[in-house]
Design an enzyme around this catalytic site. Sequence first.
Site, PDB file in Angstrom:
ATOM      1  N   ARG A 166      -4.750   3.556   8.529  1.00 60.08           N
ATOM      2  CA  ARG A 166      -5.487   2.713   7.575  1.00 60.08           C
ATOM      3  C   ARG A 166      -5.489   1.273   8.079  1.00 60.08           C
ATOM      4  NH1 ARG A 166      -4.560   2.149   1.057  1.00 60.08           N
ATOM      5  NH2 ARG A 166      -2.387   1.724   1.638  1.00 60.08           N
ATOM      6  N   ASP A 209       4.203  -1.501  -3.082  1.00 61.42           N
ATOM      7  CA  ASP A 209       3.470  -2.069  -1.967  1.00 61.42           C
ATOM      8  C   ASP A 209       2.510  -3.107  -2.521  1.00 61.42           C
ATOM      9  OD1 ASP A 209       1.348  -0.647  -3.059  1.00 61.42           O
ATOM     10  OD2 ASP A 209       1.140   0.740  -1.380  1.00 61.42           O
TER      11      ASP A 209
END
Length: 548
Positions: free
Chosen positions: A183, A463
């Site tokens: 990603r 996160d």
Amino acid sequence: MSAHAFAVPARATLPGRPTPGIALTAAAPGQDALLPPAALALLTTLHRAIEPLRQARLAARVQRQAFFDGGGLPDFRADTREIREGDWRVAPIPAALLDRRVEITGPTDPKMVINALNSGAKVFMADFEDSTSPTWANLLAGQRALAEAVAGTLQFDAPASGDKPGKHYALKPEGERAVLIVRPRGWHLDEKHVLVDGAPLSGALFDAALFAFHSARTLQAKDRGPYLYLPKLQSMEEAALWETALSHLEASLGLPLGQMKVTVLIETLPAVFEMHEILHALRNRIVGLNCGRWDYIFSYIKTFRAHPDKVLPERGQVTMTQPFLKAYSELLIQTCHRRGAHAMGGMAAQIPINHDEAANEQAMARVRADKLREVTAGHDGTWVAHPALIPVAQALFDAHMPQPNQHQVLREDVQVGRDELIRPPAGAITRAGFEGNVEVCVRYLAAWLDGNGCVPIHWLMEDAATAEISRAQLWQWLHTPGLHLDDGTAIDLRLLEAALHKLPATLGDRGKLPGGAKLDAAIALLDRLSRSDTLAEFLTLPAYALID
């Protein structure tokens, strides 16, 4: 780091002469091997081809948000009705990606890469975006780790610490490893350490292009991609921009058109109204969409930041069983399966609570309920943040999805319109919920500023996406007149000040906290962002100026 020296693959055949117009503003060990002249040439030509288009798309985001701030509502587009109603399907899915029932995600440091590839999950998503603090050293270490993992040479030696002996980490045989998907960062993030013609390179292009430069040919030979997860898209035009960028990369690296396959995260509210269109824009390379639930909740808050009738309750009450999130996930399943694409479920952020058996069982029960909901709704796979959750999720998908995926579940019963997607849930804001948001934001920011982008807090893996929910909620609660906690306390700056003031004492010894040395800077940044008249688009934009 690996015991093996890193070397640029001989198959990287771009020109080797120095490229004018590109400059690196930082230095780190091994930089010359990772960024030889051929790689710099690729980044330069890619930037010049894509940057004007990227800036146009970012300007379009600003205009669209101004429409929402003025009272407008997102909706399905009239000008793309033919795409939504047309009879078309995406290109066939590669064999390596047909079964994705459990995927694990995490940052790109060598130990994480080895453990994730060895974890037993079907896929490892190596994350340069929400799980990585983009220091220059982190980015280069991540790129090196991925290149060595693809080559099969990655190793890591953890030093002894206290009573713990040192430990050697190495990859399992190739057939026993998870499939790698990378990603890159989103379109909104710059890479300030690389300037082309005096302007910063797109972080997305740096991550994707450097990974492809070093590993695309090897992965192509193994029928393993390269594969990418694309984050934070808001429109079909942004998807089309990725198509342009990846086609440019393929041509530059001598890859067949469509060799690079992608999965797109539907993690912004505007994007849920353009899922058919996003699939169509990438139809020759896309293999699925993913319910990026945490960023999606953040995007809902950001989209409706000026709508007092769409204020969400505290984060713990905004679960996937809430009607607006249920509608989002089921519409995604229906859309993907109609087009022959995977419909991936969302992240289970829980981590094991080893010291408390009862609390751990409660946490695992929540994971099981969430994954049962996903597989019975029709999802083709799901995400976990910790290896211990892999067998939990796998057992449920194995029991209810014995075949590689369930594209045959068309969910023709789903009838979802605009109102179902934007209707806010009922709920409350408690003192614990308010102060919990403050704590998560500060602790995550402190760790991020110190170079750590993935932090366990209260047995959840936080996160950037989960921290964004907390940060955006605080701003919206403080800037929506008349809001109160469930005990009647007014939500105002005095409440924020009190929470920030007592937090250091509550957290205790800074030396035991990830990023403890950055705690004061994190408190100051959250205070400034919360007081601002305008909600910052992303937490990581002002924070990025404070690293390196």
